[in-house]
Design an enzyme around this catalytic site. Sequence first.
Site, PDB file in Angstrom:
ATOM      1  N   HIS A   1      -2.151  -5.576   1.401  1.00  0.00           N
ATOM      2  CA  HIS A   1      -3.575  -6.132   1.205  1.00  0.00           C
ATOM      3  C   HIS A   1      -3.308  -7.611   0.379  1.00  0.00           C
ATOM      4  O   HIS A   1      -2.353  -7.745  -0.218  1.00  0.00           O
ATOM      5  CB  HIS A   1      -4.198  -5.312   0.176  1.00  0.00           C
ATOM      6  CG  HIS A   1      -5.387  -6.010  -0.220  1.00  0.00           C
ATOM      7  ND1 HIS A   1      -6.553  -5.972   0.498  1.00  0.00           N
ATOM      8  CD2 HIS A   1      -5.591  -6.553  -1.483  1.00  0.00           C
ATOM      9  CE1 HIS A   1      -7.667  -6.631  -0.274  1.00  0.00           C
ATOM     10  NE2 HIS A   1      -6.886  -7.406  -1.183  1.00  0.00           N
TER      11      HIS A   1
ATOM     12  N   TYR B   1     -12.213  -1.610  -3.916  1.00  0.00           N
ATOM     13  CA  TYR B   1     -12.672  -1.911  -2.731  1.00  0.00           C
ATOM     14  C   TYR B   1     -14.424  -1.939  -2.620  1.00  0.00           C
ATOM     15  O   TYR B   1     -14.896  -1.815  -1.521  1.00  0.00           O
ATOM     16  CB  TYR B   1     -12.154  -1.170  -1.529  1.00  0.00           C
ATOM     17  CG  TYR B   1     -10.760  -1.344  -1.197  1.00  0.00           C
ATOM     18  CD1 TYR B   1     -10.792  -2.606  -0.462  1.00  0.00           C
ATOM     19  CD2 TYR B   1      -9.554  -0.615  -1.303  1.00  0.00           C
ATOM     20  CE1 TYR B   1      -9.221  -2.912  -0.009  1.00  0.00           C
ATOM     21  CE2 TYR B   1      -8.332  -1.045  -0.854  1.00  0.00           C
ATOM     22  CZ  TYR B   1      -8.209  -2.143  -0.093  1.00  0.00           C
ATOM     23  OH  TYR B   1      -6.935  -2.490   0.396  1.00  0.00           O
TER      24      TYR B   1
ATOM     25  N   LYS C   1       0.794  -1.238  -0.038  1.00  0.00           N
ATOM     26  CA  LYS C   1      -0.090   0.013  -0.137  1.00  0.00           C
ATOM     27  C   LYS C   1       0.821   1.281  -0.016  1.00  0.00           C
ATOM     28  O   LYS C   1       1.974   1.206   0.329  1.00  0.00           O
ATOM     29  CB  LYS C   1      -1.101   0.070   1.227  1.00  0.00           C
ATOM     30  CG  LYS C   1      -1.759  -1.200   1.106  1.00  0.00           C
ATOM     31  CD  LYS C   1      -2.867  -1.193   2.141  1.00  0.00           C
ATOM     32  CE  LYS C   1      -3.896  -2.409   2.315  1.00  0.00           C
ATOM     33  NZ  LYS C   1      -4.978  -2.247   3.435  1.00  0.00           N
TER      34      LYS C   1
ATOM     35  N   ASN D   1      -2.046  -0.273   6.791  1.00  0.00           N
ATOM     36  CA  ASN D   1      -1.832  -1.584   7.316  1.00  0.00           C
ATOM     37  C   ASN D   1      -0.489  -2.063   6.360  1.00  0.00           C
ATOM     38  O   ASN D   1      -0.255  -3.416   6.300  1.00  0.00           O
ATOM     39  CB  ASN D   1      -2.716  -2.423   7.661  1.00  0.00           C
ATOM     40  CG  ASN D   1      -3.439  -2.810   6.658  1.00  0.00           C
ATOM     41  OD1 ASN D   1      -3.811  -2.156   5.529  1.00  0.00           O
ATOM     42  ND2 ASN D   1      -4.717  -3.568   6.823  1.00  0.00           N
TER      43      ASN D   1
ATOM     44  N   GLU E   1      -9.924  -9.388  -8.046  1.00  0.00           N
ATOM     45  CA  GLU E   1      -8.535  -8.590  -7.751  1.00  0.00           C
ATOM     46  C   GLU E   1      -7.644  -8.578  -8.972  1.00  0.00           C
ATOM     47  O   GLU E   1      -6.870  -7.663  -9.197  1.00  0.00           O
ATOM     48  CB  GLU E   1      -8.235  -8.654  -6.176  1.00  0.00           C
ATOM     49  CG  GLU E   1      -9.149  -8.451  -5.325  1.00  0.00           C
ATOM     50  CD  GLU E   1      -8.924  -8.504  -3.947  1.00  0.00           C
ATOM     51  OE1 GLU E   1      -7.614  -8.907  -3.676  1.00  0.00           O
ATOM     52  OE2 GLU E   1      -9.525  -8.037  -3.265  1.00  0.00           O
TER      53      GLU E   1
HETATM   54  P1  CMP Z   1      -7.325  -4.536   3.629  1.00  0.00           P
HETATM   55  O1  CMP Z   1      -7.000  -6.086   3.948  1.00  0.00           O
HETATM   56  O2  CMP Z   1      -6.866  -3.848   2.407  1.00  0.00           O
HETATM   57  O3  CMP Z   1      -9.145  -4.562   3.303  1.00  0.00           O
HETATM   58  C1  CMP Z   1      -9.770  -3.511   3.626  1.00  0.00           C
HETATM   59  C2  CMP Z   1      -9.163  -2.448   4.096  1.00  0.00           C
HETATM   60  O4  CMP Z   1      -9.755  -1.333   4.931  1.00  0.00           O
HETATM   61  C3  CMP Z   1      -8.286  -2.829   5.206  1.00  0.00           C
HETATM   62  O5  CMP Z   1      -7.095  -3.957   4.969  1.00  0.00           O
HETATM   63  C4  CMP Z   1      -7.744  -1.500   6.017  1.00  0.00           C
HETATM   64  O6  CMP Z   1      -6.674  -0.881   5.227  1.00  0.00           O
HETATM   65  C5  CMP Z   1      -8.950  -0.776   5.954  1.00  0.00           C
HETATM   66  N1  CMP Z   1      -9.609  -0.411   6.870  1.00  0.00           N
HETATM   67  C6  CMP Z   1      -9.812   0.570   7.795  1.00  0.00           C
HETATM   68  N2  CMP Z   1     -10.673   0.346   8.853  1.00  0.00           N
HETATM   69  C7  CMP Z   1     -10.898  -0.825   9.058  1.00  0.00           C
HETATM   70  C8  CMP Z   1     -11.723  -1.646   9.836  1.00  0.00           C
HETATM   71  N3  CMP Z   1     -12.425  -1.133  10.960  1.00  0.00           N
HETATM   72  N4  CMP Z   1     -11.833  -2.895   9.575  1.00  0.00           N
HETATM   73  C9  CMP Z   1     -11.281  -3.613   8.475  1.00  0.00           C
HETATM   74  N5  CMP Z   1     -10.508  -2.727   7.422  1.00  0.00           N
HETATM   75  C10 CMP Z   1     -10.254  -1.536   8.039  1.00  0.00           C
END
Ligand code: CMP
Length: 138
Positions: free
Chosen positions: A116, A50, A10, A113, A127
């Site tokens: 992904h 998303y 990311k 984070n 995806e």
């Molecule tokens: P990702 O695995 O890319 O899938 C959805 C993304 O939404 C997640 O990682 C985070 O970057 C983001 N995100 C932000 N807040 C939340 C939350 N409360 N729960 C899950 N995903 C979140």
Amino acid sequence: MKQQTLAIIKPDGVARKLIGPVITRIENEGLDIKAMKLIKMTKEQAQGFYKVHKGKPFFDSLTDFMSSGPCVVMVLEGDDAIARYRKLMGATDYRKAEEGTIRREYATDIEKNVVHGSDSPESAAFEIGYFFNALEIM
Ligand code: CMP
């Protein structure tokens, strides 16, 4: 069973120069990189990627973040690749991620984070097709 999954480093991971460390972990896990590129999504492209999260409270902020800078997108392949890459990443919330996982080590926020990964064969198919055509995958 051989599987493919879509992995993203990311914008926070790219900006913090974590491309190398993340790829090293992928290679050490024995997963094969079948396609890879550096891209910058528009807000609309991030919303399309998303779309399963549309309507959730974090959707607008997430798609702003994902379109804020370059990402590395990759197709990974190996036996049970989806589950193995998800284990390598750790839980979405880095505070709940297991010791030694990418998110536990590098993430700073539930949203920022670092990585992904697809969560099912159906999402992997969507995806991978979102970023790559068949000619771009080895
Ligand atoms: P990702 O695995 O890319 O899938 C959805 C993304 O939404 C997640 O990682 C985070 O970057 C983001 N995100 C932000 N807040 C939340 C939350 N409360 N729960 C899950 N995903 C979140």
